[in-house]
Design an enzyme around this catalytic site. Sequence first.
Site, short mmCIF file in Angstrom:
data_model
loop_
_atom_site.label_atom_id
_atom_site.label_comp_id
_atom_site.label_asym_id
_atom_site.label_seq_id
_atom_site.Cartn_x
_atom_site.Cartn_y
_atom_site.Cartn_z
N GLY A 30 0.78 -1.24 0.00
CA GLY A 30 0.00 0.00 0.00
C GLY A 30 0.80 1.28 0.00
N ASN A 70 1.48 3.01 -2.60
CA ASN A 70 0.77 3.94 -3.49
C ASN A 70 -0.47 4.52 -2.81
OD1 ASN A 70 1.89 4.24 -6.37
ND2 ASN A 70 2.18 2.07 -5.93
N ASN A 94 -5.55 2.51 -13.09
CA ASN A 94 -4.57 1.55 -12.59
C ASN A 94 -3.17 2.15 -12.69
OD1 ASN A 94 -3.51 -1.08 -11.82
ND2 ASN A 94 -2.88 -1.33 -13.95
N HIS A 119 0.71 1.07 -13.23
CA HIS A 119 1.54 -0.07 -13.67
C HIS A 119 3.00 0.37 -13.65
CE1 HIS A 119 2.45 -3.85 -15.57
NE2 HIS A 119 3.29 -3.18 -16.35
C1 GAR Z 1 3.30 -1.14 -7.41
O1 GAR Z 1 4.62 -1.13 -7.88
C2 GAR Z 1 2.33 -1.16 -8.57
O2 GAR Z 1 2.76 -0.40 -9.64
C3 GAR Z 1 2.31 -2.63 -8.91
O3 GAR Z 1 2.26 -3.27 -7.65
C4 GAR Z 1 2.99 -2.47 -6.70
C5 GAR Z 1 2.14 -2.28 -5.46
O4 GAR Z 1 2.87 -1.64 -4.45
N1 GAR Z 1 1.18 -2.96 -9.73
C6 GAR Z 1 1.25 -3.85 -10.73
O5 GAR Z 1 2.24 -4.48 -11.00
C7 GAR Z 1 -0.06 -4.00 -11.54
N2 GAR Z 1 0.15 -4.76 -12.71
P1 GAR Z 1 2.14 -0.94 -3.21
O6 GAR Z 1 1.18 -1.96 -2.61
O7 GAR Z 1 3.26 -0.62 -2.26
O8 GAR Z 1 1.44 0.29 -3.72
#
Ligand code: GAR
Length: 199
Positions: free
Chosen positions: A12, A14, A108, A110
């Site tokens: 989490g 982000n 989303n 990415h």
């Molecule tokens: C982030 O790097 C996001 O971009 C990626 O998962 C991570 C979540 O981190 N998402 C993907 O790869 C989607 N295809 P977080 O839980 O610390 O935000």
Amino acid sequence: MLRVGVLVSGGGTNLQAILDAIDKGTVTNARVEAVISNNANAFALERAKKHGIAAECVSPRDFPDREAFHEALLSRVDSYHLDLLVLAGFLVKIPEAMIAGYRGRIINIHPSLIPSFCGVGYYGLKVHEAALARGVKVTGATVHFVDEGMDSGPIILQKAVEVKAGDTPEILQRRVMEEAEWKILPQAIHMIANNLLQE
Ligand code: GAR
């Protein structure tokens, strides 16, 4: 005020960037109403609770089949009357009924410059492993609208990040988060909340 729901599966960071940006006032006219995870152990749920935000888990494990899980997820999301769904590290394929019900209202993040290193199998650390294996010198992150495809919807924002000699997937992942993801995801929400997106 844009009512935002954030869907998460993991740490989490982000989500945290969004909450911090709202607190600082760099994102305006938006409020996070709910955080929903498919994973009961996601630290993102703790971050939400600490912030006084409704946080809940809808796990596929608690349902007999995928259809029942999808129905429950959609009904929980609907219950918050959200204007925007933000997938912030949500590693579940979005049910078609949700895409149809929230068309143009799901975004989303990415961790690559789409169309590189995206689509089926590219998520989390795997994206950075693939970028390093290919030897790219520049990578980055993308915020896009979600449609029925995998990472195929219209792009809202992208930010490039340098790959450096000696990078490991973990080091590169962290740099992409710090320099790109944590900036462009809140920025995209701000733009949507303030009608700043150009057609
Ligand atoms: C982030 O790097 C996001 O971009 C990626 O998962 C991570 C979540 O981190 N998402 C993907 O790869 C989607 N295809 P977080 O839980 O610390 O935000």
